[in-house]
Scaffold this active site. Structure first.
Site, PDB file in Angstrom:
ATOM      1  N   GLY A  11      39.949  25.920  32.687  1.00  0.00           N
ATOM      2  CA  GLY A  11      41.169  26.698  32.137  1.00  0.00           C
ATOM      3  C   GLY A  11      40.461  27.984  31.957  1.00  0.00           C
ATOM      4  N   PHE A  12      41.406  28.948  31.257  1.00  0.00           N
ATOM      5  CA  PHE A  12      41.055  30.358  30.967  1.00  0.00           C
ATOM      6  C   PHE A  12      39.617  30.648  30.398  1.00  0.00           C
ATOM      7  CE2 PHE A  12      42.069  34.010  28.050  1.00  0.00           C
ATOM      8  CZ  PHE A  12      41.569  34.884  28.803  1.00  0.00           C
ATOM      9  N   ILE A  13      39.640  30.025  29.340  1.00  0.00           N
ATOM     10  CA  ILE A  13      38.420  30.023  28.405  1.00  0.00           C
ATOM     11  C   ILE A  13      37.171  29.604  28.803  1.00  0.00           C
ATOM     12  CG2 ILE A  13      37.435  29.984  26.087  1.00  0.00           C
ATOM     13  CD1 ILE A  13      40.153  30.585  25.080  1.00  0.00           C
ATOM     14  N   TYR A 153      51.844  22.309  17.625  1.00  0.00           N
ATOM     15  CA  TYR A 153      50.748  22.738  18.248  1.00  0.00           C
ATOM     16  C   TYR A 153      49.504  23.134  17.138  1.00  0.00           C
ATOM     17  CZ  TYR A 153      47.140  25.956  20.192  1.00  0.00           C
ATOM     18  OH  TYR A 153      45.750  26.327  20.589  1.00  0.00           O
ATOM     19  N   LYS A 157      46.165  20.899  16.207  1.00  0.00           N
ATOM     20  CA  LYS A 157      44.842  21.546  16.236  1.00  0.00           C
ATOM     21  C   LYS A 157      44.389  21.573  14.535  1.00  0.00           C
ATOM     22  CE  LYS A 157      43.861  23.366  20.062  1.00  0.00           C
ATOM     23  NZ  LYS A 157      42.448  22.862  20.696  1.00  0.00           N
TER      24      LYS A 157
END
Length: 337
Positions: A11-13, A153, A157
């Site tokens: 993924g991006f991070i 979402y 979290k």
């Protein structure tokens, strides 16, 4: 150096964090499901770059697959786990909430179980600034109530934060949660605002701007973010015998080796100023379509990063204009445009 497991490494991070750790000499195990939420080729390109290092190993599986996850822990015995894998995207949670339930809650539960069983030295897990929900007091501080999430979402979290605290208390599992604030930069996801805006401007197609541009975000450049994560790896929470000794700035739990840390640029930027910067780097004007606020969205985010600074001596500070320049340069190179 401890062996680190990074979930969501394609993924991006996760990609940027894995690069950062490898550059410092860590051995990194990447775990990613390669889901098709967005272009899998982009994820595979990221993993291919990481696999150029002999100290990076990758496993492709879903966090919901407890057998695969347990086998990885049994084989690799990671000392540090950075859990970034999740179903991301605020808006997609309106369309497919079940994927958030499965990835974010069941997947995180499996990570917690493995971290408990294999006595991980430090578990670090990604949350989001979206948990601040309906709060209007800014900047957002970690001790503010987060009981009013506006999207599913954000609800998942927040749930992972609560789950993690219970495990930290019951099993003395050192755990750090971090809340990210509008992360952006090269190799970003196609569903992110900067990616969409740059794509629209360069292709001369309309871009959608919600709340008629009256939006503010605490844009955090991805390399600043991963540097903050890297420093927090060393800031292991320790259960206290005397809660009265916990500093006012510290969110260390009085009953568990657990804390929540904002990672943000500690500044809020108007969305239209952000778009102006993208236009300058692209060398052309956007075709702007102004729309009402989207369901579940918030008009502003802004991080109080005092705790991060006190724990690590570091505060993210890359100006958004510099970060946008780096992203547009990457985008032009990646798509040869």
């Amino acid at each position: 150096m401890p062996k680190v497991l990074v979930t969501g490494s394609a993924g991006f991070i996760g990609f940027h964090l894995s690069q950062h750790l490898l550059a410092e000499g860590f051995d990194v195990i990447g775990f990613d499901a390669m889901t098709d939420y967005y272009d899998v080729n982009l994820k595979r390109r990221r993993h291919a770059m990481l696999l150029q290092s002999p100290r990076f190993n990758a496993v492709e599986a879903r966090l919901e697959d407890m057998a695969a996850l347990t086998a990885l822990f049994e084989r690799e015995r990671p000392e540090v786990v950075v859990h970034l894998a999740a179903q991301a995207g605020v808006r997609y949670s309106l369309e497919n909430p079940r994927s958030y339930l499965e990835s974010n809650l069941i997947g995180t539960f499996n990570v917690l179980e493995c971290a408990r069983e294999f006595a991980v030295g430090h578990l670090l897990m990604a949350s989001t600034s979206s948990v601040y929900g309906a709060n209007t007091q800014m900047p957002f501080g970690e001790k503010q109530q987060t009981d009013h999430p506006l999207t599913f979402y954000a609800a998942t979290k927040k749930s992972t934060e609560i789950m993690a605290h219970s495990y930290a208390h019951l099993w003395s599992l050192p755990t750090t949660m971090f809340r990210f604030f509008t992360v952006y930069g090269p190799w970003g996801r196609p569903d992110m605002a900067l990616y969409k805006f740059a794509k629209g401007i360069l292709e001369n197609t309309p871009i959608e701007i919600y709340n008629h541009g009256e939006m503010y975000r605490d844009f955090t450049y991805v390399t600043d973010l991963v540097h903050g994560i890297r420093l927090l790896i060393d800031a292991v929470p320790v259960r206290t015998d005397d809660p009265a000794t916990i500093p006012d700035w510290d969110t260390l739990s009085p009953v568990a080796p657990f804390r929540v840390v904002n990672i943000g640029n500690s500044d809020k930027v108007k969305l239209t100023d952000f778009i102006d910067s993208i236009e300058r780097e692209c060398g052309r004007k956007a075709i702007r379509t102004y729309l009402d606020m989207q369901k579940g969205d918030v008009p502003a985010t802004w991080a109080d990063a005092t705790q991060l600074r006190e724990l690590t001596g570091y505060t993210p500070a890359t100006p958004f204009t510099q970060g946008v320049r780096a992203f547009v340069a990457w985008y032009r190179d990646y798509f040869a445009c």
